[in-house]
Design an enzyme around this catalytic site. Sequence first.
Site, PDB file in Angstrom:
ATOM      1  N   ASP A  70      42.489  36.648  46.091  1.00  0.00           N
ATOM      2  CA  ASP A  70      43.018  35.282  46.021  1.00  0.00           C
ATOM      3  C   ASP A  70      43.097  34.754  44.595  1.00  0.00           C
ATOM      4  O   ASP A  70      43.816  33.794  44.333  1.00  0.00           O
ATOM      5  CB  ASP A  70      42.229  34.325  46.927  1.00  0.00           C
ATOM      6  N   ARG A  71      42.388  35.358  43.660  1.00  0.00           N
ATOM      7  CA  ARG A  71      42.433  34.896  42.265  1.00  0.00           C
ATOM      8  C   ARG A  71      43.303  35.827  41.419  1.00  0.00           C
ATOM      9  O   ARG A  71      43.464  37.000  41.734  1.00  0.00           O
ATOM     10  CB  ARG A  71      41.026  34.835  41.674  1.00  0.00           C
ATOM     11  N   ASP A  87      38.790  39.899  46.622  1.00  0.00           N
ATOM     12  CA  ASP A  87      39.497  39.634  47.887  1.00  0.00           C
ATOM     13  C   ASP A  87      40.945  39.219  47.689  1.00  0.00           C
ATOM     14  O   ASP A  87      41.622  38.859  48.646  1.00  0.00           O
ATOM     15  CB  ASP A  87      38.747  38.588  48.707  1.00  0.00           C
ATOM     16  N   SER A 106      34.237  37.321  47.348  1.00  0.00           N
ATOM     17  CA  SER A 106      35.286  36.986  46.397  1.00  0.00           C
ATOM     18  C   SER A 106      35.162  37.747  45.084  1.00  0.00           C
ATOM     19  O   SER A 106      35.305  38.956  45.042  1.00  0.00           O
ATOM     20  CB  SER A 106      35.296  35.465  46.158  1.00  0.00           C
ATOM     21  N   HIS A 107      34.853  37.038  44.008  1.00  0.00           N
ATOM     22  CA  HIS A 107      34.811  37.597  42.663  1.00  0.00           C
ATOM     23  C   HIS A 107      33.421  38.088  42.281  1.00  0.00           C
ATOM     24  O   HIS A 107      33.205  38.532  41.156  1.00  0.00           O
ATOM     25  CB  HIS A 107      35.259  36.536  41.660  1.00  0.00           C
ATOM     26  N   ASP A 111      40.904  39.403  41.811  1.00  0.00           N
ATOM     27  CA  ASP A 111      39.494  39.521  42.155  1.00  0.00           C
ATOM     28  C   ASP A 111      39.320  40.382  43.403  1.00  0.00           C
ATOM     29  O   ASP A 111      40.285  40.953  43.928  1.00  0.00           O
ATOM     30  CB  ASP A 111      38.855  38.141  42.333  1.00  0.00           C
ATOM     31  N   LYS A 156      44.508  30.281  48.101  1.00  0.00           N
ATOM     32  CA  LYS A 156      45.104  30.727  46.855  1.00  0.00           C
ATOM     33  C   LYS A 156      45.511  32.182  47.013  1.00  0.00           C
ATOM     34  O   LYS A 156      44.981  32.891  47.863  1.00  0.00           O
ATOM     35  CB  LYS A 156      44.132  30.550  45.690  1.00  0.00           C
TER      36      LYS A 156
END
Length: 560
Positions: free
Chosen positions: A292-293, A290, A116-117, A288, A389
């Site tokens: 999603d953010r 991937d 992710s982030h 981010d 998200k």
Amino acid sequence: MSLNVETKQTTPYEGQKPGTSGLRKKVKVFTQPNYTENFVQCILEANGTALVGSTLVVGGDGRYYCKEAAELIIRICAGNGVAKLLVGQNGILSTPAVSSLIRHNKALGGIVLTASHNPGGPENDFGIKFNCENGGPAPDAFTNKIYQLSTTIKAYTLVPSLQIDISKVGVSNYDIGGKPFVVEVIDSVANYVRHMEEIFDFGKLHDFVSGKSNGKPLKMRIDSMNGVTGAYVREIFLNRLGATEASVVHTTPLPDFGGLHPDPNLTYAKDLVETVAKGDYDIGAAFDGDGDRNMIIGSKAFFVTPSDSLAVIAHYLDAIPYFQKNGVQGFARSMPTASAVDLVGKKLGKEVFEVPTGWKYFGNLMDAGRLCLCGEESFGTGSNHIREKDGIWAVLAWISVMQHTGKSIEDILKQHWSVYGRNYFTRYDYEECDLEPCNEMMATMEKNITAAEFVGKSFSSEGKTYKVKEADNFSYTDPVDKSLATKQGLRIVFDDGSRIVMRLSGTGSSGATVRLYIDSYEKQNVLGQASVMLKPLIDIALEISQLPKFTGRNAPTVIT
């Protein structure tokens, strides 16, 4: 020619327990002999008999070790009776795109390769998570099953001779011990873009972004931070909506994100903030690793908190065709997220749910038709179009609101606050702290705030006094399946609705990340400076938690 399945003996590794969203460790951990193989085998076995003959989606954010892991997963899936894999070209798929593909193809689930982030590269982080058949992150019962299997694993199966070039789009058919096995390498972007076209009015947005509708192009700065969203951003904002090449930056996915920390906040998206602060842009956005953010900022880097972003989108859902067609159900937020959306839900007569941190807790509510929009304070916003998200979706939603209102981002927020009041909010992150003293800190704080005499106690700072209304370690009973999640974060709620929340994050790869959340509601004084308005509560939170004493930190790593 039939390819042979082989069984490899192995032994368990300690600590393969998925966190909030999968297993995240350093690359050097995942590349140990059999480490990735063990975890993937346990994911597959956790699906039970449904696995044989199933379809799975495989893809990730393009970080270091992503392509190699995808190729390994293909060989393991082939050895475990999976019938078909949909694999992103070069192993790349955004997390929202995986969710969309699972749902559109009625797949059993998807294996997502992302941390992710978290930063990428050979010295940094990698991660694997499983999304189930509704497209959302696997629920606690499933991840607990994966973990239990990981503690006793003795062997994994794979087809070592299966070699495939996942850089080329196309379909490959294999005979695995007399049974067909199909690997379809797909365009990473196409399905997701079609999905967005079904949700938003791309024609109207094209005229707004390009300036065709009012003679004034929308000045955008969209930063993919060298993560997975680059190709999606280029196809949607440049090719479909008519933005200029100068509107997008860092759109090439890189294994180490080009040295950037792909976390879209005011600290790590500093380049975006400084550029937009000069006043040449109407909207800035970052994603981010991937995808999603998201972070949204307006002209001169006017910052939109994720809590406010969720509330504004909720208020203007009628500006998005998807909701015009499918209706508006309830709203939800994670417990640490400020309660701005609660006020919108109350005004619109909609259910509002408060759930633990982790997108998986929204899924049941969506599947039951009780939830259409949700968000987390950690820069996550999404709707029931998928079960993750979705950063690009959130930016398209904001541009839709701007087009609908004809207002700037700052004016949209000020208008919103004038109607609903303002939830001032901040989050302090203390990253990579020593785990043992952090656990002691949380245990001590929980003991203190759950003592009978704590409720009713008053705390004062900077001339302001707050009286404790309730305090607990948050637990949640799912309204749909009645499953119980406990110990989801310490929270102190004061008489005026202000809150202090403290959690140990489940998304780090090493040590402990302490998150301190502060929010305070103001009905009248809505144009103050957040850092000033929240300082009294921050001081009280540090006093109650004794955070500097236990962590040895005098300042957070990141403030958002």
